[in-house]
Scaffold this active site. Structure first.
Site, mmCIF file in Angstrom:
data_model
loop_
_atom_site.group_PDB
_atom_site.id
_atom_site.type_symbol
_atom_site.label_atom_id
_atom_site.label_comp_id
_atom_site.label_asym_id
_atom_site.label_seq_id
_atom_site.Cartn_x
_atom_site.Cartn_y
_atom_site.Cartn_z
ATOM 1 C CG ASN A 105 -51.727 3.227 -13.805
ATOM 2 O OD1 ASN A 105 -52.686 3.621 -14.473
ATOM 3 N ND2 ASN A 105 -51.826 2.224 -12.948
ATOM 4 C CE1 TYR A 170 -58.939 9.099 -9.412
ATOM 5 C CE2 TYR A 170 -60.759 9.724 -10.849
ATOM 6 C CZ TYR A 170 -59.590 9.015 -10.633
ATOM 7 O OH TYR A 170 -59.070 8.229 -11.632
ATOM 8 C CE LYS A 174 -56.589 10.170 -11.885
ATOM 9 N NZ LYS A 174 -55.321 9.487 -12.254
#
Length: 262
Positions: A105, A170, A174
């Protein structure tokens, strides 16, 4: 359009008898929601990590109280440091007698135009979000492959598919998590280890509110079919499915937790 938040879904023993390790699980985000779901779903043991000692201790205490039959422990870990990763894996193996499920996570976002972004800002997001996931996956695969069993669930993002201003670092990280998930899954399959990922659109939690302008959060939520952001536990629910035996034929998959198409 209904913006009503659905009732919280109680546990159904999806993880009965399993042990779980979750990174960045202290606080109020998706990681803690996944940790809470794990103990509610009957996990026999849970290990959570974080970089904040006080917050980690509080999370362990809270989670232990939810299900006293589940052994809960915490371990400080910075996923950008290989020694920390190795120490976390060893702690989790010792504390649980063998980790059945790893949920990656840990991640870092931010809002910055590419033309204004420094190398340091780019590197930090990539190191935590992508390379940190790789470090944890690499270390856990070595252990799980030896046992011939195990499940890894990664936390990606719809920004790995969608374009959005001020999210180059980001989104790239991802998208990398998605590619890592698919390729690692192919390597792990022959050893009986499954690797999948969730890809949330927008799930509101305290840290996101600190790092993202409120008007942008509102705009993103309005684009969703339900006219609202996801609750963090709604994302965690899908993680529990991927961690459980109900998804036994799934590996290398990226499951979008969203009400809007990419």
């Amino acid at each position: 359009m209904s913006t009503t938040i659905p009732n919280y879904v109680p546990g159904h023993n999806l993880l009965a008898g399993k042990s779980v390790l979750i990174t960045a699980a202290a606080g109020a985000g998706i990681g803690f929601a996944a940790a809470q779901k794990s103990v509610e779903e009957g996990a026999r043991a849970l290990v959570i990590s974080d970089v904040h000692e006080g917050r980690l201790a509080q999370a362990v205490e809270t989670l232990q109280a939810i299900n006293p039959e589940c052994t809960v422990s915490g371990k400080l870990c910075n996923v950008t440091v290989e020694d920390d990763v190795q120490a976390l894996i060893q702690h989790a193996e010792d504390a649980t007698g063998g980790v059945d499920v790893l949920i990656n996570n840990a991640g870092l976002g931010g809002t910055k135009l590419l033309v204004d972004m420094t190398d340091e800002e780019w590197d930090r997001v990539l190191d935590i979000t992508l390379t940190g996931t790789m470090r944890m996956t690499r270390a856990m695969m070595r252990v799980m492959q030896t046992r011939g069993a195990g499940v890894i669930v990664n936390n990606a993002s719809v920004l790995g598919w969608r374009a959005q201003k001020e999210q180059c670092h980001y989104a790239a990280a991802k998208a990398g998590v998605m590619a890592l998930t698919r390729c690692a899954a192919m390597e792990a399959a022959e050893f009986g280890v499954r690797i999948n990922a969730v890809s949330p659109s927008i799930a509101l939690h305290a840290f996101l509110k600190k790092t993202t302008p409120p008007e942008l959060l509102e705009k993103l939520a309005e684009k969703e079919a339900f006219g609202r952001a996801a609750e963090v536990w709604e994302v965690a629910n899908v993680m529990m499915f991927l961690a459980s035996d109900y998804s036994s034929y799934m590996t290398g998959e990226i499951v979008s937790v969203s009400s809007q198409h990419p």
